[in-house]
Design an enzyme around this catalytic site. Structure first.
Site, PDB file in Angstrom:
ATOM      1  N   ARG A  30       0.537  -1.483   0.363  1.00  0.00           N
ATOM      2  CA  ARG A  30      -0.392   0.101   0.188  1.00  0.00           C
ATOM      3  C   ARG A  30       0.942   1.241  -0.139  1.00  0.00           C
ATOM      4  O   ARG A  30       1.951   1.086   0.834  1.00  0.00           O
ATOM      5  CB  ARG A  30      -0.760  -0.196   1.703  1.00  0.00           C
ATOM      6  CG  ARG A  30      -1.996  -1.093   1.176  1.00  0.00           C
ATOM      7  CD  ARG A  30      -2.738  -1.181   1.965  1.00  0.00           C
ATOM      8  NE  ARG A  30      -4.055  -1.904   2.347  1.00  0.00           N
ATOM      9  CZ  ARG A  30      -4.905  -2.114   1.195  1.00  0.00           C
ATOM     10  NH1 ARG A  30      -4.754  -1.359   0.650  1.00  0.00           N
ATOM     11  NH2 ARG A  30      -5.735  -3.382   1.467  1.00  0.00           N
ATOM     12  N   ILE A  32       2.143   5.236   0.721  1.00  0.00           N
ATOM     13  CA  ILE A  32       1.948   5.713   2.104  1.00  0.00           C
ATOM     14  C   ILE A  32       1.110   6.443   2.302  1.00  0.00           C
ATOM     15  O   ILE A  32       0.640   7.069   3.769  1.00  0.00           O
ATOM     16  CB  ILE A  32       3.458   5.677   2.513  1.00  0.00           C
ATOM     17  CG1 ILE A  32       3.325   5.470   4.707  1.00  0.00           C
ATOM     18  CG2 ILE A  32       4.098   6.818   1.967  1.00  0.00           C
ATOM     19  CD1 ILE A  32       4.595   5.722   4.815  1.00  0.00           C
ATOM     20  N   ASN A  88       4.792   6.638 -13.681  1.00  0.00           N
ATOM     21  CA  ASN A  88       5.349   7.631 -13.617  1.00  0.00           C
ATOM     22  C   ASN A  88       7.224   7.522 -14.496  1.00  0.00           C
ATOM     23  O   ASN A  88       7.830   6.582 -14.399  1.00  0.00           O
ATOM     24  CB  ASN A  88       5.748   9.134 -12.524  1.00  0.00           C
ATOM     25  CG  ASN A  88       4.369   9.312 -12.334  1.00  0.00           C
ATOM     26  OD1 ASN A  88       2.805   9.125 -12.734  1.00  0.00           O
ATOM     27  ND2 ASN A  88       3.630   8.935 -10.988  1.00  0.00           N
ATOM     28  N   VAL A  97       9.957   8.230  -6.408  1.00  0.00           N
ATOM     29  CA  VAL A  97      11.197   6.916  -6.209  1.00  0.00           C
ATOM     30  C   VAL A  97      11.364   6.536  -6.985  1.00  0.00           C
ATOM     31  O   VAL A  97      10.599   5.903  -8.115  1.00  0.00           O
ATOM     32  CB  VAL A  97      10.260   6.282  -5.387  1.00  0.00           C
ATOM     33  CG1 VAL A  97      10.932   4.974  -4.528  1.00  0.00           C
ATOM     34  CG2 VAL A  97       9.898   6.526  -4.170  1.00  0.00           C
ATOM     35  N   HIS A 101       8.226   1.847 -10.683  1.00  0.00           N
ATOM     36  CA  HIS A 101       7.044   0.908 -10.236  1.00  0.00           C
ATOM     37  C   HIS A 101       5.005   1.138 -10.876  1.00  0.00           C
ATOM     38  O   HIS A 101       5.309   2.356 -11.248  1.00  0.00           O
ATOM     39  CB  HIS A 101       6.322   1.309  -8.377  1.00  0.00           C
ATOM     40  CG  HIS A 101       6.048   2.614  -8.185  1.00  0.00           C
ATOM     41  ND1 HIS A 101       7.649   3.489  -8.660  1.00  0.00           N
ATOM     42  CD2 HIS A 101       6.140   3.757  -8.758  1.00  0.00           C
ATOM     43  CE1 HIS A 101       7.849   5.057  -8.433  1.00  0.00           C
ATOM     44  NE2 HIS A 101       6.639   4.942  -8.257  1.00  0.00           N
ATOM     45  N   MET A 102       4.913   0.464 -10.839  1.00  0.00           N
ATOM     46  CA  MET A 102       3.012   1.041 -11.318  1.00  0.00           C
ATOM     47  C   MET A 102       1.972   1.336  -9.918  1.00  0.00           C
ATOM     48  O   MET A 102       2.307   0.306  -8.874  1.00  0.00           O
ATOM     49  CB  MET A 102       2.335  -0.876 -11.604  1.00  0.00           C
ATOM     50  CG  MET A 102       1.228  -0.087 -12.558  1.00  0.00           C
ATOM     51  SD  MET A 102       0.776  -1.752 -12.996  1.00  0.00           S
ATOM     52  CE  MET A 102       1.355  -1.693 -14.745  1.00  0.00           C
ATOM     53  N   HIS A 103       1.108   1.895 -10.225  1.00  0.00           N
ATOM     54  CA  HIS A 103      -0.121   2.813  -9.104  1.00  0.00           C
ATOM     55  C   HIS A 103      -0.985   2.265  -9.850  1.00  0.00           C
ATOM     56  O   HIS A 103      -0.998   2.267 -10.832  1.00  0.00           O
ATOM     57  CB  HIS A 103       0.312   3.934  -9.101  1.00  0.00           C
ATOM     58  CG  HIS A 103       1.063   4.897  -9.089  1.00  0.00           C
ATOM     59  ND1 HIS A 103       1.221   5.562  -7.387  1.00  0.00           N
ATOM     60  CD2 HIS A 103       2.447   5.568  -9.429  1.00  0.00           C
ATOM     61  CE1 HIS A 103       2.339   6.387  -7.447  1.00  0.00           C
ATOM     62  NE2 HIS A 103       3.357   6.273  -9.137  1.00  0.00           N
TER      63      HIS A 103
HETATM   64  P1  AMP Z   1       6.503   8.048  -8.216  1.00  0.00           P
HETATM   65  O1  AMP Z   1       5.416   9.895  -7.703  1.00  0.00           O
HETATM   66  O2  AMP Z   1       4.778   7.766  -9.173  1.00  0.00           O
HETATM   67  O3  AMP Z   1       7.294   7.767  -7.769  1.00  0.00           O
HETATM   68  O4  AMP Z   1       5.408   7.925  -6.656  1.00  0.00           O
HETATM   69  C1  AMP Z   1       5.927   7.489  -5.870  1.00  0.00           C
HETATM   70  C2  AMP Z   1       5.114   7.010  -4.794  1.00  0.00           C
HETATM   71  O5  AMP Z   1       5.846   6.128  -3.417  1.00  0.00           O
HETATM   72  C3  AMP Z   1       4.580   8.298  -3.523  1.00  0.00           C
HETATM   73  O6  AMP Z   1       3.128   7.899  -4.019  1.00  0.00           O
HETATM   74  C4  AMP Z   1       4.478   8.092  -2.197  1.00  0.00           C
HETATM   75  O7  AMP Z   1       3.669   7.761  -2.039  1.00  0.00           O
HETATM   76  C5  AMP Z   1       5.028   6.458  -2.127  1.00  0.00           C
HETATM   77  N1  AMP Z   1       5.721   6.035  -1.665  1.00  0.00           N
HETATM   78  C6  AMP Z   1       7.401   6.552  -0.536  1.00  0.00           C
HETATM   79  N2  AMP Z   1       7.512   5.936   0.354  1.00  0.00           N
HETATM   80  C7  AMP Z   1       6.827   4.934   0.626  1.00  0.00           C
HETATM   81  C8  AMP Z   1       6.665   3.819   1.934  1.00  0.00           C
HETATM   82  N3  AMP Z   1       7.724   4.070   2.931  1.00  0.00           N
HETATM   83  N4  AMP Z   1       5.995   2.798   1.610  1.00  0.00           N
HETATM   84  C9  AMP Z   1       4.905   2.940   0.701  1.00  0.00           C
HETATM   85  N5  AMP Z   1       4.570   4.585  -0.133  1.00  0.00           N
HETATM   86  C10 AMP Z   1       5.683   4.781  -0.660  1.00  0.00           C
END
Ligand code: AMP
Length: 116
Positions: A30, A32, A88, A97, A101-103
């Site tokens: 999930r 955060i 993204n 990050v 990753h896929m949202h």
């Molecule tokens: P992006 O902008 O596509 O790189 O999305 C990165 C996502 O990672 C964001 O929606 C953050 O809320 C999420 N995120 C960052 N750190 C964590 C964590 N420790 N656990 C879960 N989600 C995280």
């Protein structure tokens, strides 16, 4: 060598996260800071920083992102109403990050794809 992010630590269970699924290729947990009632990140276990570094050898793991997204969406009861999958890339894509990753987002109408 690309630099590890917090996601590698989550995959190795070195820091806490609500992991919903894990196998030899991908991990799903999930977000955060959820942007919708369901907001899950599905991540290949191997570190690929962005879509710009995707190679043919990654196709199996990246294909798995979709089959796991489909399963988790169904488990969350999202399949019929629908949901959104987002990847993204870099600054203009809003990537924060640098571990690809896929949202998976759903649980309410998500509105237009892009803010205007
Ligand atoms: P992006 O902008 O596509 O790189 O999305 C990165 C996502 O990672 C964001 O929606 C953050 O809320 C999420 N995120 C960052 N750190 C964590 C964590 N420790 N656990 C879960 N989600 C995280």
């Amino acid at each position: 060598m690309a630099e590890e992010t917090i996601f590698s630590k989550i995959i190795r269970k070195e820091i806490p996260a609500e992991i919903l699924y894990q196998d030899e290729l991908v991990t799903a947990f999930r977000d955060i800071h959820p942007k919708a009632p369901t907001h899950v990140l599905i991540v290949p276990n191997v570190l690929i920083p962005t879509v710009n570094e995707v190679e043919p050898e990654h196709e199996l793991a990246l294909g798995r992102l979709f089959t796991v997204a489909r399963k988790l969406a169904a488990d969350a009861g999202l399949a019929e109403d629908g949901y959104r999958l987002i990847v993204n890339c870099n600054r203009h894509g809003g990537q924060e990050v640098y571990h690809i990753h896929m949202h998976l987002l759903g649980g309410r109408p998500l509105g237009p794809m892009l803010a205007r």
